[in-house]
Design an enzyme around this catalytic site. Structure first.
Site, mmCIF file in Angstrom:
data_model
loop_
_atom_site.group_PDB
_atom_site.id
_atom_site.type_symbol
_atom_site.label_atom_id
_atom_site.label_comp_id
_atom_site.label_asym_id
_atom_site.label_seq_id
_atom_site.Cartn_x
_atom_site.Cartn_y
_atom_site.Cartn_z
ATOM 1 N N ASP A 75 39.895 51.625 38.086
ATOM 2 C CA ASP A 75 38.925 50.780 38.521
ATOM 3 C C ASP A 75 38.170 51.334 39.708
ATOM 4 O O ASP A 75 37.676 50.623 40.652
ATOM 5 C CB ASP A 75 39.101 49.270 38.737
ATOM 6 C CG ASP A 75 38.018 48.290 38.524
ATOM 7 O OD1 ASP A 75 36.816 48.570 38.135
ATOM 8 O OD2 ASP A 75 38.195 47.263 39.168
ATOM 9 N N ASP B 103 46.055 45.397 53.647
ATOM 10 C CA ASP B 103 45.400 45.868 55.019
ATOM 11 C C ASP B 103 44.034 45.037 54.944
ATOM 12 O O ASP B 103 43.063 45.343 53.973
ATOM 13 C CB ASP B 103 45.386 47.301 55.357
ATOM 14 C CG ASP B 103 46.733 48.012 55.794
ATOM 15 O OD1 ASP B 103 47.431 47.095 56.518
ATOM 16 O OD2 ASP B 103 46.787 49.409 55.903
ATOM 17 N N ASP C 225 42.219 47.961 46.021
ATOM 18 C CA ASP C 225 42.705 47.486 44.409
ATOM 19 C C ASP C 225 43.234 48.676 43.553
ATOM 20 O O ASP C 225 43.026 48.801 42.433
ATOM 21 C CB ASP C 225 41.399 46.952 43.828
ATOM 22 C CG ASP C 225 40.958 45.792 44.305
ATOM 23 O OD1 ASP C 225 41.649 45.009 45.219
ATOM 24 O OD2 ASP C 225 39.829 45.012 43.941
ATOM 25 N N LYS D 139 45.284 38.563 48.640
ATOM 26 C CA LYS D 139 44.368 38.531 47.367
ATOM 27 C C LYS D 139 45.430 37.660 46.269
ATOM 28 O O LYS D 139 46.282 37.843 46.150
ATOM 29 C CB LYS D 139 44.149 39.962 46.690
ATOM 30 C CG LYS D 139 43.575 39.767 45.474
ATOM 31 C CD LYS D 139 42.972 41.227 45.275
ATOM 32 C CE LYS D 139 41.592 41.538 46.036
ATOM 33 N NZ LYS D 139 41.084 42.779 45.659
#
Length: 583
Positions: free
Chosen positions: A134, A89, A152, A41
């Site tokens: 989130d 992962d 996340d 990411k």
């Protein structure tokens, strides 16, 4: 960014872009030494001040310490041209948002299963002073074995250290924000609220508050959310109250921990389903010691109490039967319901993702969509010019694909029957069709002895598998989207890689041609049926046989698993579809 694939971040080479959000791009990465894959990411925005870099490092180190079966692990982090990146992962099953698009509802038992897994992850994090911030379906991923993984963790805070929140991010997150987050406060109970919104949405098809993101924020701060029953959801008072308490405007009015809330939710569902069972039993009369009669919906009370011969009636979920007695369960191979509306052989059967509908294709030239609990018919599709040999639901539950004697695969809307695409690349009958878990690819098997993998939206062919030596009757994708299993008249089931066609295992347990094959949701078991009149359930990795079902009196032409992995439906040339318990 087009220039990033092929570049190296840390120990990972970026292979391809797999996703893009408001604050980051996600790439499939491969370890340059080990060859293992991961999700990389790359966060938009850069860190220019020393304080920002140090804050990012502290937060990333804290997240990296989280080790839990339902949390996506942070493997590595670093900086490239001032931009932070995280290596995580890789979860091949996509997200729960992809599995359950906005506007769709989820079976109650499945909701409880999701909540238990996510709540375990959150409780673990909260005990270590980590708040997710989130929680939403987009951040709930599906692992290789079908397990839910919460991703996340803390990324919302990491992003804040690089720059402010964009409007795109805000719109996607607002429905799940707790009221106190709107006011700049956050804590473990904020995550409980967000998970409560997910449950509300799964049960009703929409979040509690409607309107623009600004209007939703104002409503969150100004009033309590409407009850589920106000939205037309058929739930009892106890279950509605459990959800309402998690969505209380003030954190102090919610449950003490997310674990307490998850346990209360499961108990409320158990009690509600038990009340439904009792109510149904009180409206029936005994019909003798045999299998309960579906005519008039009469069911012997003593059979219900014993946990024996229980048909799928009354719209009761798997949790209802489980909760009736924690000590009792169905016997493997036990018949639960028989559907008899087709006028010809039943060649194909498929469960809808919601677990409440089935679609069956027949030699009568039709595909029929019907309720799994009652057998009530919902729609008849009649666009094929010959026998229908295969049927498959798209993961979104909105589309079906069917193949047949006319050599085509037709993709159509499940609710209306409207045709969307016709695939015509096979040279013979299309005996099998299966959607990939991502909903973007289809695989079809044919009398031409091939399996073809192609794009669902365009019909573009991606791969042709040619290792069978006879007619291919059945094809099924594993949940990980990486493996396919195909059954053939050569008496084998072959398991192979979807991208390369590399063969992984050959199952040879049948004594005649294999007409149907299906993966269990856990990815560990396969069921196959064929001309020997049996359905065999076996381990996908080893080929070890677990059960042989012999309820049919003719060729088994179709087999499908229920989403809960506890039931199977099999169709046969004996003109029946039988629903039975899995091992």
């Amino acid at each position: 960014m087009a220039g990033w694939p092929g570049r190296r971040l840390g120990n990972y080479e970026l292979v391809q872009l797999v996703g893009r959000g408001g604050f980051a791009e996600v790439y499939l990465g491969r370890h340059v030494y080990l060859g293992t894959v991961a999700a990389v990411k790359l966060i938009r925005g850069s860190l220019e001040r020393w304080e920002e870099v140090e804050q990012f490092k502290r937060e990333a180190q804290l997240i990296a310490e989280l080790r839990h079966p339902h949390i996506v692990r942070l493997l590595e982090f670093g900086f490239e041209e001032g931009r932070p990146f995280l290596v995580l992962d890789y979860a091949p099953g996509g997200t729960l948002r992809q599995r359950h698009p906005r506007g769709t509802w989820v079976e109650l038992g499945q909701v409880v299963a999701y909540v238990k897994q996510v709540a375990e992850a959150l409780q673990y994090a909260h005990e270590r002073k980590v708040v997710h911030r989130d929680v939403k379906p987009e951040n709930m991923l599906v692992g290789e074995q079908g397990e839910v993984l919460l991703g996340d963790f803390g990324v919302a805070l990491l992003v804040q250290s690089t720059r402010g929140t964009t409007r795109e991010e805000l719109v996607g997150t607002v429905p799940y924000l707790a009221p106190e987050q709107v006011e700049g406060r956050v804590g473990p109970k904020s995550d409980q609220y967000a998970l409560g919104v997910c449950v509300y949405e799964w049960l009703s098809g929409e979040p509690p508050f409607r309107g623009s993101w600004k209007e939703v924020l104002a409503q969150k701060v100004g009033r309590e959310p409407p009850g589920l029953r106000e939205r037309g959801v058929e739930v009892g008072e106890e279950l509605e109250e459990v959800v309402r308490k998690a969505l209380a405007r003030e954190p102090e009015q919610r449950y003490g921990t997310v674990k307490e809330w998850a346990e209360a939710l499961e108990e409320a569902v158990r009690r509600e389903e038990k009340r439904r069972v009792i109510a149904m039993v009180e409206q029936t009369e005994p019909v003798g010691p045999g299998v309960p009669s579906m005519g008039g919906r009469k069911i012997a009370r003593r059979w219900l109490l014993a946990g024996v011969s229980l048909p799928l009636v009354g719209g009761l979920s798997w949790l209802a039967w489980r909760s009736w007695s924690e000590q009792e369960s169905f016997s493997p191979g036990q018949t639960l319901l028989t559907y008899r509306e087709h006028s010809g052989w039943v060649n194909a059967v498929a469960w809808a993702p919601d677990g409440k509908r089935l679609a069956s294709g027949s030699a009568d030239g039709t595909v029929r969509v019907w309720e799994a609990d009652t057998g009530k018919q919902l729609l008849t599709y009649q666009e094929h010019s010959g026998i229908v040999l295969s049927v498959a639901w798209a993961p979104d539950g909105r589309r079906l694909a069917s193949g047949g004697e006319d050599g085509t695969v037709q993709v159509w809307e499940a609710d209306t029957g409207k045709q969307l695409l016709t695939y015509q690349e096979h040279s013979e009958w299309v005996n099998a069709v299966a959607w990939a878990p991502d909903g973007k690819r289809l695989a079809s098997g044919s009398t031409d002895e091939t399996v073809q993998v192609w794009e669902a939206d365009t019909g573009k062919q991606l791969l042709t598998y040619q290792e069978h030596s006879d007619i291919v009757w059945s094809v099924a994708w594993a949940l990980d989207g990486r493996r396919l299993a195909s059954g053939s008249d050569d008496e084998t089931v072959q398991v192979w890689e979807a991208d390369t066609g590399k063969q992984l295992l050959t199952y040879e347990g049948h004594s005649n041609g294999v007409w149907s094959v299906a993966w269990a949701p856990d990815g560990k078991r396969l069921a196959s049926g064929g001309e020997d009149g049996t359905v065999q359930v076996w381990e996908a990795d080893t080929g070890k046989r677990l059960l042989t079902y012999r309820g049919h009196s003719d060729v088994v032409t179709a087999v499908a698993w229920a989403p809960d992995g506890k039931r199977l439906a099999s169709g046969s040339r004996d003109g029946t579809v039988q629903v039975w318990s899995a091992p």
